[in-house]
Design a protein around this motif. Sequence first.
Motif, PDB file in Angstrom:
ATOM      1  N   ARG A 206       0.829  -1.207   0.000  1.00 32.09           N
ATOM      2  CA  ARG A 206       0.000   0.000   0.000  1.00 32.09           C
ATOM      3  C   ARG A 206       0.862   1.255   0.000  1.00 32.09           C
ATOM      4  O   ARG A 206       0.493   2.277  -0.587  1.00 32.09           O
ATOM      5  CB  ARG A 206      -0.952  -0.003   1.187  1.00 32.09           C
ATOM      6  CG  ARG A 206      -0.295   0.078   2.560  1.00 32.09           C
ATOM      7  CD  ARG A 206      -1.333   0.143   3.665  1.00 32.09           C
ATOM      8  NE  ARG A 206      -0.720   0.206   4.987  1.00 32.09           N
ATOM      9  CZ  ARG A 206      -0.298   1.330   5.548  1.00 32.09           C
ATOM     10  NH1 ARG A 206      -0.422   2.479   4.893  1.00 32.09           N
ATOM     11  NH2 ARG A 206       0.240   1.321   6.760  1.00 32.09           N
ATOM     12  N   ARG A 207       2.040   1.185   0.653  1.00 28.08           N
ATOM     13  CA  ARG A 207       2.943   2.334   0.665  1.00 28.08           C
ATOM     14  C   ARG A 207       3.560   2.537  -0.717  1.00 28.08           C
ATOM     15  O   ARG A 207       3.696   3.661  -1.194  1.00 28.08           O
ATOM     16  CB  ARG A 207       4.044   2.128   1.711  1.00 28.08           C
ATOM     17  CG  ARG A 207       3.543   2.110   3.134  1.00 28.08           C
ATOM     18  CD  ARG A 207       3.147   3.501   3.594  1.00 28.08           C
ATOM     19  NE  ARG A 207       4.310   4.372   3.733  1.00 28.08           N
ATOM     20  CZ  ARG A 207       4.237   5.698   3.799  1.00 28.08           C
ATOM     21  NH1 ARG A 207       3.079   6.286   3.685  1.00 28.08           N
ATOM     22  NH2 ARG A 207       5.331   6.427   3.950  1.00 28.08           N
ATOM     23  N   SER A 210       1.063   4.031  -2.900  1.00 20.27           N
ATOM     24  CA  SER A 210       0.858   5.431  -2.544  1.00 20.27           C
ATOM     25  C   SER A 210       1.872   6.324  -3.250  1.00 20.27           C
ATOM     26  O   SER A 210       1.527   7.402  -3.753  1.00 20.27           O
ATOM     27  CB  SER A 210       0.979   5.619  -1.033  1.00 20.27           C
ATOM     28  OG  SER A 210      -0.025   4.916  -0.342  1.00 20.27           O
ATOM     29  N   LYS A 264       1.718  14.821   5.228  1.00 12.10           N
ATOM     30  CA  LYS A 264       0.651  13.970   5.764  1.00 12.10           C
ATOM     31  C   LYS A 264       0.624  12.660   4.986  1.00 12.10           C
ATOM     32  O   LYS A 264       0.028  12.576   3.914  1.00 12.10           O
ATOM     33  CB  LYS A 264      -0.702  14.684   5.662  1.00 12.10           C
ATOM     34  CG  LYS A 264      -1.829  13.929   6.349  1.00 12.10           C
ATOM     35  CD  LYS A 264      -3.140  14.710   6.246  1.00 12.10           C
ATOM     36  CE  LYS A 264      -4.273  13.943   6.926  1.00 12.10           C
ATOM     37  NZ  LYS A 264      -5.561  14.694   6.825  1.00 12.10           N
ATOM     38  N   PRO A 265       1.252  11.635   5.509  1.00 11.19           N
ATOM     39  CA  PRO A 265       1.320  10.354   4.806  1.00 11.19           C
ATOM     40  C   PRO A 265      -0.078   9.789   4.477  1.00 11.19           C
ATOM     41  O   PRO A 265      -1.011   9.929   5.268  1.00 11.19           O
ATOM     42  CB  PRO A 265       2.059   9.440   5.786  1.00 11.19           C
ATOM     43  CG  PRO A 265       2.806  10.377   6.672  1.00 11.19           C
ATOM     44  CD  PRO A 265       1.964  11.608   6.792  1.00 11.19           C
ATOM     45  N   LYS A 267      -2.704   7.036   4.240  1.00  8.99           N
ATOM     46  CA  LYS A 267      -2.894   5.832   5.044  1.00  8.99           C
ATOM     47  C   LYS A 267      -4.029   4.960   4.510  1.00  8.99           C
ATOM     48  O   LYS A 267      -4.752   4.321   5.268  1.00  8.99           O
ATOM     49  CB  LYS A 267      -3.167   6.206   6.493  1.00  8.99           C
ATOM     50  CG  LYS A 267      -2.001   6.937   7.162  1.00  8.99           C
ATOM     51  CD  LYS A 267      -2.298   7.273   8.606  1.00  8.99           C
ATOM     52  CE  LYS A 267      -1.128   7.981   9.256  1.00  8.99           C
ATOM     53  NZ  LYS A 267      -1.394   8.333  10.675  1.00  8.99           N
ATOM     54  N   SER A 269      -5.491   1.727   2.412  1.00  7.93           N
ATOM     55  CA  SER A 269      -5.087   0.361   2.066  1.00  7.93           C
ATOM     56  C   SER A 269      -4.973   0.236   0.553  1.00  7.93           C
ATOM     57  O   SER A 269      -5.482   1.078  -0.199  1.00  7.93           O
ATOM     58  CB  SER A 269      -6.125  -0.633   2.582  1.00  7.93           C
ATOM     59  OG  SER A 269      -7.361  -0.454   1.917  1.00  7.93           O
TER      60      SER A 269
END
Length: 946
Positions: A206-207, A210, A264-265, A267, A269
Motif C-alpha cells: 500500500r505504501r 501510494s 501527511k502520509p 494511510k 489500504s
Amino acid sequence: MIKQEFGVKFEKEVFVISSFFTIYILYWFFSKNDFALYDYSKLYISQATLDGVDVSARIKTLYTGLVSAFILFPSFYFLFTKLATYFEIEKKYLQVPSVIGISGVFLILSDIIGVYNGTVIKLILILLIISLISIAFKEGRWRLLAEPSFIGNVMVFSLIVLALVLFLFNSTPSVTENSVWLFMPILLATSLMLLYAKKLTGLFLRRLFSFLLPMALVPLFIFFSIELLFFVESKNGIFIPYKWVFISLGFLALLILSVIIYLKPIKLSSEKLFLRFYAPSALLSFLLLTIYIPVPELSHELFELANPAIPQMRLFAFNEIPMVDFMSSHMFAEQFYGFIHNLLFGYNGDLSFQRYIFLLEMLFFMVAYFFMLKIFKNHAISLLFLLIFPFLYFLFPVHLFFGILAFFAVCKIMAIQSVKNYSLLILLIISLCMWQLDTGASTIFATAFFLPLSFYTERQKVNFSSLFKTIGLFLIFATVIILLLLTIRQPQYLIDNFMSAIHYASANQAHGYSIIAFELNHHFFLHHVILPGIAVLFILYIIYILRNKLYSISKTSRFTLSASLFLYLFYIGNLQRGIVRHGFLEYLDSFLSSTFYLATVLFAISFIKTENPFRRYIVFFSFSFLLIITIKYFPIGQGNSRIENFLSQSTIKNLDYYFIKESFEEKILGNNEFAKQNYDEIKLFLDKHISADQTFLDFSNTPMLYYYCQRKVPSYFCQTLQNTVDDYLQLQHLKRITPKTVPVVIYSNYPVSGFDQTDGVPNSMRQYLIAEYIYKNYKPFGIINKHSVWVSKNKDILTDDKPEADTVAVLPQVHHYKNAASIINKHFLRQQDKVLKFVGEEKPLPNQPEGFSLFEIKAEISELNGVFLNIFMDNPTNNEEFTVELLSENGQIAKLLFNPSENEKEYMLRISNHYLWHIDPPKYAKIYDQGDSRINKIEFYKDLRK
C-alpha cells in the motif's frame, strides 16, 4: 485433505478452465476451415457444385468438432484435476484463471458471432497460462504472484502503463501494432519490480502504491496535453510539443505528491487506493484510447446533427437559454459536451465540438463502474467486466442507464429519510428529464412505483415531516426560478414555450407507425407479450421476497433484488418507446428490451449464496451473454469489440501525423466538397440578399442549414419542422414568422426526398397551416444546392445568375388521406363553432356523365385561405377509395384521395393547402363514384385560426 475435498472444491473452476482450452483449440483449428469442393471422384450437377461448395465438408466439420470436444474436454478436465490434486492447490488460486477462462470462452463465441476479438483472445490465452504458472509460486518469497488480489491490482496498474506507452509512442508501428506482446512484459515487469521494491525497502504494498499515485493521473494528463495543443493552436495557430507537456505534468504531480506524503502520509489500504484511484484511472485510460477521438472524421448530414449542433448556435451566437428559448429532441444528453467544448475553446460555428461527444459514454461508464462495484464488491472484477463484455450496450442501455441514479437516491432515502435525500431524488428526476426525455419519463414511472414499494418491503413508515419540507423547498425554489425567468422573458412567451414542450412530448400519435412489425412471428410475441409478462411476475415475486424475508437474505442479495425490481419497473415504463416507433419495423429490439436483460440477470444472481466476486463474475458474465443471444431477435452488428480496438486500433494511433497544419485543418474544419454540394450557395445567397438579423424558414426538413448558414431559428424547436407535430405547434411556429423578418423559405429538397414526406406523409399535408402560410406569402425563386428556395412576394431578388426553376412546385399535389378524412371530420365537428365557419354548400351539377359527381366552387370560396371540404356520402362501404380532383380553367390543380368507412357518412379534407389553389383558383370539385356509394352534397368551411 485437499485430495478428499477436490471433487467438491474445484469442480467449477476446473470445468471453466478446461472449457476454455477445449473451445480455443476448436476455434483455432476450425476458424480457417474451407468448404471449397476438392473431391472430384463423383460428379453431381447441383447448386452446391455450381458454386464450388463441398456439402460433405460441412457435415464432416460438424461431427469432427463434436467428437473433438468429447475427447478434448474430458482430457483437459482430467489433467487439471490431477495436477490440482497432486500439487494440493487451494481453491482461491484457481479463481483468477477461472475468471480469465470464462471471459475467453465467451469472447471466442462472440468472435464467431461477428464481434471480433482475435487479438484479445490471444491475450486471454497468454494471461491464462501465466496465471496458471503463477500458482507454482504460491509458497515462498514469491507467493504474492499467486495471490488473486495482487494479480488483479497488477493487471489494473499495467493497463494504465500500457495506455501511457501507447500515447508516448502513438506513431511508432513496433509499439502500436504489438500492444498484446507489449502488455505481457509490462505486466511481468510491474509484478517483479513491486516485489523487488517491497523486498528492498521493506515497505508494504500500500505504501508503494501510494508513492505511485501520480500514475492514476495518466489519463487526465493525456487528455489535458492533447487538448492544450488544440487550445493553443486555435488561439495562436501553432502546435506545442504535447508530449513534453504530458511529461512536465507528470513531474509536477510527482513533486506535489512528495510534499503531500511528507506533510501527511497517505494511510489508505491497497484495496481503497485501487478502488478510488487506480481502477477508475484504468477505466478512463481505456476509454480515452477507444472513444476519445482527438482528430475525428466530422459527421456531415442535414437532419440528426441538428440536435447537438443547433443548441450550440442558439446559446453562444444568439444568447438563447436551453429549455427556456429552445428545445431539442434528445435534450442535454446531446448538448452538454458541446457546451463544455465551446466554453473552453470559444464558439466559431464549426463542428469541432463533436470531439467531446466521448464525454457522454465516459459518464455512462463511470456510473456503470460504480454500479458494478455494488454487485461484485471488487474493483478489478468490475473493471474487467466493463472492458471485455462484448454486448455491454445491450445489457446497459447507454442513455437509459442513467436512470439507475434515481434507484441509488431511493436507497439513500430508505437509509435516512432526510430533507437532503428527498431533495436529491427530486433533483435527480428533474435533471434526468432535462437530460433526455425518454430517460426522465421512464425514471418517473419506475420511481413512482419503486419508492412506495420500498417503504412496503422494508416495513418503514414515511417521514412526512421531511417529505413535506422537501416539497415546500422545491415549490419555493421553483417559484424563485419562475420569478427570475419573468424578469428576462414575457409571461406569455414562457407559457407558449412550456405548452409547446408539452405538446411535443405527448405526441405519440404524431411519431408512431401505423404498424409495429412486418410479421407477427413468435419473436414478436416474445418481446411484446411474454417478456413484459415475465417482468410483471418477477416484480410480484421480488416484492414477496423482500417483504417476507426481511432478515433471512443477505445484504448483497437484497440490493440486487431491489435493483432488479427498479429496472423491471423502468423496463415497463420504457416499453412504449419500442411500441410507438423504434421497434421491429425498424429492425430494432433494443428499445423494447431496454433494461430487461440487466434486471433478469440481477434477479438470477440474487439467489446465489456465495459472496465470492470471482464466482459471481462467472455467473453474471455467463448468464448475461446467454440471455442476450437467446432473446435478442435482430442480428448483432459485426465489427471489432471495444477491447479489440484498444489493443489493435486505438484512437490516438498515429496522432503525431495528424498534427500537421494541412491535414489538421482538413479534418477539423470540415469537408469542403460537402459544403459545396449542400449549403455553400444557399449561404452565399442569404448573405447577399437578406440582412444579418433576418433568417429563413426551413420547410425541407433539413434543419442543419440553420447551423451551416449561421441563421437564427424561428422556432422553439431545433429540428423545426419535424418537431412541429400538431396544429397548436404550427400556430406557435407561425407567430414567430413574418415575411419581413423571414423573407426566404427553403421549401423542399430537389428532387423530392424522404425528408419532404416523413413516414410517407407530405410536409404540405402534415404541416398544412405552415404550407398555406408559405403559399400565401412566398413564391418560388429557384433551385440552390439541391433545395427549392422561395422568397417573399414583397421581395424582388436581382441576380445575374438565374437559378434553375423549380418544376415540381407547379405540379398538382396529391394528398392521400386514407382513413383520416373521417377522423378530421369528427375532430373539427367537436369544435366547429370555435375553429370553423360555414361558408357554402353545393349539390352535384345536373346532366353530368356517369362515374363522377361535379360540384361548383364559387369564386368567393376559391379566393379564401384555410378552406376545408366536407363531403356527405350515401351508402358508404369499406374497401373503397374515393378520388377528389380540384379543377381550374387550366386543368387539375390538386388531387385528394380517401377511404370511406361503413356507416360513416361525412368526410372532411383540407383543400387549400395546395400551391396551385393560390395561383390558379379552382372552379370545380370532381369526385369519382365508387360502387353504390354516392356523394349527395359538399360543404365548405373557413378555418378561423390565425
